[in-house]
Design a protein around this motif. Sequence first.
Motif, mmCIF file in Angstrom:
data_model
loop_
_atom_site.group_PDB
_atom_site.id
_atom_site.type_symbol
_atom_site.label_atom_id
_atom_site.label_comp_id
_atom_site.label_asym_id
_atom_site.label_seq_id
_atom_site.Cartn_x
_atom_site.Cartn_y
_atom_site.Cartn_z
ATOM 1 N N LYS A 154 0.811 -1.203 0.000
ATOM 2 C CA LYS A 154 0.000 0.000 0.000
ATOM 3 C C LYS A 154 0.855 1.268 0.000
ATOM 4 C CE LYS A 154 -3.933 1.788 2.551
ATOM 5 N NZ LYS A 154 -4.649 1.830 3.819
ATOM 6 N N MET A 155 1.879 1.252 0.825
ATOM 7 C CA MET A 155 2.726 2.433 0.956
ATOM 8 C C MET A 155 3.694 2.572 -0.205
ATOM 9 S SD MET A 155 3.459 2.664 5.000
ATOM 10 C CE MET A 155 2.045 2.796 6.116
ATOM 11 N N VAL A 156 4.191 1.459 -0.671
ATOM 12 C CA VAL A 156 5.060 1.504 -1.846
ATOM 13 C C VAL A 156 4.280 2.089 -3.021
ATOM 14 C CG1 VAL A 156 6.424 0.149 -3.476
ATOM 15 C CG2 VAL A 156 6.408 -0.469 -1.065
ATOM 16 N N ALA A 157 3.048 1.627 -3.183
ATOM 17 C CA ALA A 157 2.209 2.131 -4.273
ATOM 18 C C ALA A 157 2.007 3.642 -4.148
ATOM 19 C CB ALA A 157 0.862 1.413 -4.287
ATOM 20 N N SER A 158 1.726 4.100 -2.942
ATOM 21 C CA SER A 158 1.456 5.529 -2.776
ATOM 22 C C SER A 158 2.730 6.346 -2.964
ATOM 23 C CB SER A 158 0.840 5.807 -1.403
ATOM 24 O OG SER A 158 1.814 6.063 -0.433
ATOM 25 N N TYR A 159 3.887 5.705 -2.782
ATOM 26 C CA TYR A 159 5.167 6.376 -3.040
ATOM 27 C C TYR A 159 5.429 6.469 -4.541
ATOM 28 C CZ TYR A 159 10.193 7.379 -2.749
ATOM 29 O OH TYR A 159 11.441 7.948 -2.875
ATOM 30 N N LEU A 160 5.043 5.443 -5.274
ATOM 31 C CA LEU A 160 5.228 5.428 -6.731
ATOM 32 C C LEU A 160 4.124 6.197 -7.448
ATOM 33 C CD1 LEU A 160 6.177 1.666 -7.232
ATOM 34 C CD2 LEU A 160 7.686 3.629 -7.603
ATOM 35 N N ASN A 161 3.138 6.611 -6.684
ATOM 36 C CA ASN A 161 1.953 7.263 -7.236
ATOM 37 C C ASN A 161 1.216 6.389 -8.238
ATOM 38 O OD1 ASN A 161 0.123 9.420 -7.385
ATOM 39 N ND2 ASN A 161 1.145 10.265 -9.177
ATOM 40 N N ILE A 162 1.013 5.163 -7.853
ATOM 41 C CA ILE A 162 0.164 4.262 -8.620
ATOM 42 C C ILE A 162 -0.797 3.605 -7.641
ATOM 43 C CG2 ILE A 162 1.936 3.807 -10.358
ATOM 44 C CD1 ILE A 162 2.600 1.243 -9.003
ATOM 45 N N SER A 163 -1.846 2.978 -8.162
ATOM 46 C CA SER A 163 -2.799 2.350 -7.257
ATOM 47 C C SER A 163 -2.227 1.025 -6.761
ATOM 48 C CB SER A 163 -4.122 2.107 -7.971
ATOM 49 O OG SER A 163 -3.944 1.102 -8.935
ATOM 50 N N GLN A 164 -2.736 0.615 -5.636
ATOM 51 C CA GLN A 164 -2.340 -0.658 -5.057
ATOM 52 C C GLN A 164 -2.544 -1.799 -6.067
ATOM 53 O OE1 GLN A 164 -3.670 -2.854 -0.997
ATOM 54 N NE2 GLN A 164 -4.316 -0.749 -1.236
ATOM 55 N N GLU A 165 -3.637 -1.737 -6.776
ATOM 56 C CA GLU A 165 -3.942 -2.770 -7.763
ATOM 57 C C GLU A 165 -2.882 -2.844 -8.854
ATOM 58 O OE1 GLU A 165 -5.952 -0.529 -6.570
ATOM 59 O OE2 GLU A 165 -8.055 -1.136 -6.542
ATOM 60 N N THR A 166 -2.482 -1.680 -9.352
ATOM 61 C CA THR A 166 -1.469 -1.662 -10.401
ATOM 62 C C THR A 166 -0.149 -2.231 -9.899
ATOM 63 O OG1 THR A 166 -2.487 0.246 -11.469
ATOM 64 C CG2 THR A 166 -0.184 -0.169 -11.993
ATOM 65 N N LEU A 167 0.239 -1.865 -8.695
ATOM 66 C CA LEU A 167 1.484 -2.401 -8.145
ATOM 67 C C LEU A 167 1.409 -3.918 -8.027
ATOM 68 C CD1 LEU A 167 4.284 -2.078 -6.954
ATOM 69 C CD2 LEU A 167 3.247 -1.707 -4.717
ATOM 70 N N SER A 168 0.278 -4.383 -7.584
ATOM 71 C CA SER A 168 0.083 -5.822 -7.451
ATOM 72 C C SER A 168 0.276 -6.519 -8.800
ATOM 73 C CB SER A 168 -1.308 -6.092 -6.898
ATOM 74 O OG SER A 168 -1.573 -7.472 -6.887
ATOM 75 N N ARG A 169 -0.305 -5.958 -9.837
ATOM 76 C CA ARG A 169 -0.159 -6.528 -11.188
ATOM 77 C C ARG A 169 1.296 -6.482 -11.657
ATOM 78 N NH1 ARG A 169 -6.033 -5.929 -12.393
ATOM 79 N NH2 ARG A 169 -6.394 -3.819 -11.672
ATOM 80 N N LEU A 170 1.982 -5.385 -11.368
ATOM 81 C CA LEU A 170 3.384 -5.249 -11.765
ATOM 82 C C LEU A 170 4.244 -6.326 -11.102
ATOM 83 C CD1 LEU A 170 4.022 -1.406 -11.694
ATOM 84 C CD2 LEU A 170 3.917 -2.910 -13.679
ATOM 85 N N LYS A 171 4.009 -6.515 -9.807
ATOM 86 C CA LYS A 171 4.803 -7.507 -9.076
ATOM 87 C C LYS A 171 4.577 -8.914 -9.613
ATOM 88 C CE LYS A 171 5.873 -5.693 -4.518
ATOM 89 N NZ LYS A 171 5.748 -5.900 -3.065
ATOM 90 N N SER A 172 3.344 -9.232 -9.930
ATOM 91 C CA SER A 172 3.032 -10.594 -10.379
ATOM 92 C C SER A 172 3.637 -10.874 -11.756
ATOM 93 C CB SER A 172 1.523 -10.817 -10.396
ATOM 94 O OG SER A 172 0.938 -10.082 -11.435
ATOM 95 N N LYS A 173 3.752 -9.818 -12.578
ATOM 96 C CA LYS A 173 4.325 -9.999 -13.916
ATOM 97 C C LYS A 173 5.833 -10.231 -13.854
ATOM 98 C CE LYS A 173 1.836 -6.955 -16.241
ATOM 99 N NZ LYS A 173 1.633 -5.732 -17.039
ATOM 100 N N ALA A 174 6.554 -9.211 -13.369
ATOM 101 C CA ALA A 174 8.025 -9.333 -13.305
ATOM 102 C C ALA A 174 8.393 -10.343 -12.245
ATOM 103 C CB ALA A 174 8.627 -7.963 -13.049
#
Lengths: 189, 189
Positions: free
Chosen positions: A169-189
């Motif tokens: 949650k906090m990493v996402a808010s630091y990158l200025n992306i939604s939690q959902e998007t970060l989750s998708r990014l992590k699962s891909k790479a």
Amino acid sequence: MRERLSSYIREKIIISDEEVEQVLSLFKVMQVKKNKILISPGETCQRLYFIYKGCLRIFFLTAGGTEATRHFAFENQFATALVSFITNETSKEFVQAIEDTILYYISQKDFYHLLQIIPQWEKLYRHYLEYAYVTNTNRLMSFITLDATARYRQLLAQNPSIVMRLPNKMVASYLNISQETLSRLKSKA
Amino acid sequence: MRERLSSYIREKIIISDEEVEQVLSLFKVMQVKKNKILISPGETCQRLYFIYKGCLRIFFLTAGGTEATRHFAFENQFATALVSFITNETSKEFVQAIEDTILYYISQKDFYHLLQIIPQWEKLYRHYLEYAYVTNTNRLMSFITLDATARYRQLLAQNPSIVMRLPNKMVASYLNISQETLSRLKSKA
DNA sequence: CGAGGCCTTGACCGCGGTCAATGCCCGTGG
DNA sequence: CCACGGGCATTGACCGCGGTCAAGGCCTCG
């Protein structure tokens, strides 16, 4: 116990033992629990913190009510709501402990006093400002030039501890992306 | 002719006549034509500029080759590729005159010399850094919290001279939106 | 007068956000 | 010790902001 703070200072500037003592005498210790808010919007930032153990986070709320994280600070770093500390206006930002944290802090008044009586203290502050400026500018550039995926990869490369240590949650808010998007990014790479 | 620079300095710090003379003696004048590039990526930023007349722009190129403007500086302001000036590493940014411009400049070497011999100069630099940090942070926050329309409105409210004085293309690159989007925004409001 | 920028307007589309459902983990109290 | 609840993470469906591409008009300056 004050070792960390004094060696931090000695790394940055040339300073006598008496002056170090003088500086340290103005710092106090405090211990805060996870999630404790140290500064809220509307307050004027009165303190500069040095982190002995734990982690602070500077963030603010967007119009929509989501949190946007501007900075994380870890052990052996200074942190505060720097804009408010500089301008002496009320803060727009929160400062929050996101782990159980042990801090030294100095009041703004004492800090400015040191600027006047210890010339080298001005230099230490200058270095801190320079560092803050460069960090901030790099962050600004990353928002302008990189898309969500690239920003995540860059953070992972340059600052893996943020990704590892902190909740999504906090990493996402630091990158200025939604939690959902970060989750998708992590699962891909 | 050097009035402007000396009164700028006297506004910020307390300084003797001799010291002001000492400072001014290290600045040189130069005159550059519109579009002249003063610093390019790959070079290390060796100079700090003070604008007597005209306008400088700090920008860099994105991966796609578009220009992203990070800062505009007008009359009676200091400007440089500050990150490079601080870190002493090669610049990622251009510094460009976007009007016919008259400048004073000081070499980085002389600037650092002043920091050592005139304590108040350290203070002036500190103020400059504080200002740069606050400006930068506000900009960062505007990218995070505001959409294109709101960023444009904010710029119009806070800094109308940028919108009035400069070509659309550059305003757009400062707002980090495409020229087309800016055009549409202007026609609507 | 011509050429090259710059601005405008329209058509299209993709990144990443929002909403919603579901699953998972963990702390807390009965 | 287990049951429950709440916060966090994941995944899918959908959609809107703003970017890109392209064509046309206008102004400026050589």
